[in-house]
Design an enzyme around this catalytic site. Structure first.
Site, short mmCIF file in Angstrom:
data_model
loop_
_atom_site.label_atom_id
_atom_site.label_comp_id
_atom_site.label_asym_id
_atom_site.label_seq_id
_atom_site.Cartn_x
_atom_site.Cartn_y
_atom_site.Cartn_z
N LYS A 138 -13.81 2.27 -3.01
CA LYS A 138 -14.68 2.74 -1.84
C LYS A 138 -15.65 3.31 -2.26
CE LYS A 138 -11.31 3.55 1.99
NZ LYS A 138 -10.52 4.43 2.71
N HIS A 171 7.85 -26.68 0.53
CA HIS A 171 7.24 -27.83 -0.16
C HIS A 171 6.21 -27.11 -1.13
CE1 HIS A 171 9.16 -31.00 2.13
NE2 HIS A 171 9.34 -29.92 3.00
N GLU A 206 0.77 -1.34 -0.05
CA GLU A 206 -0.08 -0.02 0.12
C GLU A 206 0.74 1.27 0.03
OE1 GLU A 206 -2.93 -0.19 3.07
OE2 GLU A 206 -4.42 0.73 1.78
#
Ligand code: PA5
Length: 464
Positions: free
Chosen positions: A433, A320, A291
């Protein structure tokens, strides 16, 4: 400073042509000086209020601890409502410093309430939370710097309403405390009206840089974490990050090496702690790195579209899963290993066990094994010419965790300064937003709704 930073494997001497030459560091002396000046000379100014967060007085720490103790003694569960920077700090510190199965421990062994951080609005998650807590004995810390975040306010409304039903209006108010910017935002106004206990977040402390403000400190105090030691560690790291010489300054050096690597196409930054307690430190790092550094424009208004994509990985688990890619995939990554010298417990693999399988492991400890695997992975990626560096922690405790958090904040601030961007804003999340407000019918967003509705999807590109 207790942490050690080993960047040998970023250098040409260790990894060959993909590495950095010492001259690339020394030739950039004037850049280092300018970056240092921008960050260190501006400590406490503008959006750099976070540098001051560990400097609170002992009296303030005592007050927080007294409040925390009072809640701890009466709560069965303690729930943080927050998202992004208002959640990831508390999550990673608890993960590091509480028992790894804290909530499952019998109450007598726990010494603190069960702990939850609700940083999503998945309806099933809310309903699952309500299945496992008793709201009558649960305390909620609503954390939002802006006081306006839809997700957190939505959760607050649900839980306050439930508390009032369960306990009545007066008692319900005692179960909510708020951490927000004093004098600003919808939550502050509501807290004033309802009489919730309110903790402030200082100006100039952005969400992802707020872990050592009341955003983190209030929950830490409730859960019995050693706030004073955490802040002491942060102050030690601040001192190290204020060293002028890049060779002595861990955050300045690694920020520069990351930015240099990014410029040569290493656009992925892998954070790989070798300790389960540090698993969510990688989440904290991912947020602050992404961010803060993912920006379209630089400070001169030039389009740069910069930023390294952070990726989290856990040693040894991801050996793995991911390490094949790290060793043989594109040369587009810098790996940060975090190692721990001494774990709180030692677990032995019995030497006299009669079962034959895994005989070579007998008599060793899991402690030896995890560190051998970390060193082996470091060796293998280095041999494959991959950029990596290691942060060593002597142990994971409040002080070293405070150091690590402060290092991440300084490293990010220095990297943003090298990139000549605004590290502390996040314009890229605004559009989403606004579109959410429009879709949920918030007044003032009618035009945005019309814009959203005008977007046409081509059915030909939808596979059913
Ligand atoms: O780092 C940031 O600024 C963000 O991640 C915020 O923390 C996040 O959006 C939540 O904001 P607020 O604390 O205002 O609710």
């Amino acid at each position: 400073m207790q942490l050690k930073f080993d960047y040998n494997n970023m250098m040409e001497s260790a990894i060959g042509s993909h590495g950095i030459k010492p001259s690339e560091i020394s030739d950039a002396e004037s850049q280092h000086a300018a970056v240092y000046k921008q960050v260190v000379d501006n400590s406490g100014k503008g959006w750099q209020g976070w540098t001051e967060t560990p400097m609170i007085s002992q009296a303030e720490v005592d007050e927080l601890n007294a409040f925390g103790k009072a809640i701890r003694e009466k709560a069965s569960s303690f729930v943080v409502l927050g998202i992004g920077g208002s959640a990831l700090g508390p999550i990673c510190v608890f993960n590091a410093l509480l028992h790894l199965h804290h909530n499952e421990l019998p109450a007598a062994m726990r010494k603190a309430p069960k702990f939850y951080v609700e940083d999503n609005i998945d309806p099933q998650r809310m309903s699952a939370l309500l299945d496992v807590i008793d709201v009558k004995t649960t305390y909620f810390n609503v954390i939002t710097k802006s006081g306006e975040t839809s997700e957190t306010l939505g959760q607050f409304l649900i839980l306050y309403s439930l508390l009032k039903k369960a306990l009545g209006e007066k008692a319900a108010k005692e179960h909510i405390f708020v951490t927000t910017t004093i004098g600003k935002g919808a939550l502050y106004a509501t807290a004033q009206q309802e009489g919730f206990k309110t903790f402030g977040i200082p100006a100039g402390v952005g969400g992802r840089f707020s872990v050592l403000s009341n955003v983190g400190l209030v929950p830490f105090a409730v859960m019995g974490i050693d706030v004073a030691a955490l802040l002491k560690g942060a102050r030690e790291m601040r001192k190290a990050c204020e060293r002028k010489d890049i060779e002595q300054n861990p955050a300045l050096m690694t920020a520069f090496l990351q930015v240099l690597s990014m410029r040569s196409g290493k656009n992925i930054s892998v954070m790989m702690p070798y300790a389960d307690g540090l698993r969510t430190m990688a989440d904290f790092y991912c947020q602050i790195w992404a961010e803060s550094l993912g920006k379209a424009l630089d400070n001169d208004g030039k389009t740069v579209n910069c930023g390294q994509t952070p990726a989290k990985s856990l040693g040894v688990t991801d050996q793995h899963s991911q390490v094949q890619l790290y060793n043989e995939g594109p040369f587009d990554k810098v790996i940060t290993f975090i190692g721990v010298d001494n774990f709180d417990t030692t677990v032995e693999i019995p030497a006299n066990e009669t079962a034959e399988a895994g005989g070579f492991l007998k008599g060793h400890t899991l402690n030896e094994l995890i560190n051998a695997e970390r060193k082996a992975t470091e060796f293998a990626v280095t041999k494959a010419g991959r950029s990596n560096f290691t942060i060593m922690m002597p142990k994971v405790d409040a002080e070293t965790v405070g150091e690590l958090l402060m290092y991440f904040m300084y490293e990010t601030a220095f990297a943003g300064a090298y990139l000549n961007i605004d590290t502390f804003n996040q314009p890229g999340v605004e559009e989403g937003k606004k579109a959410t407000f429009a879709m949920i019918g918030r007044t003032g967003y009618e035009q945005k709704l019309a814009e959203l509705r005008s977007v046409k999807k081509n059915d030909a590109y939808v596979i059913k």
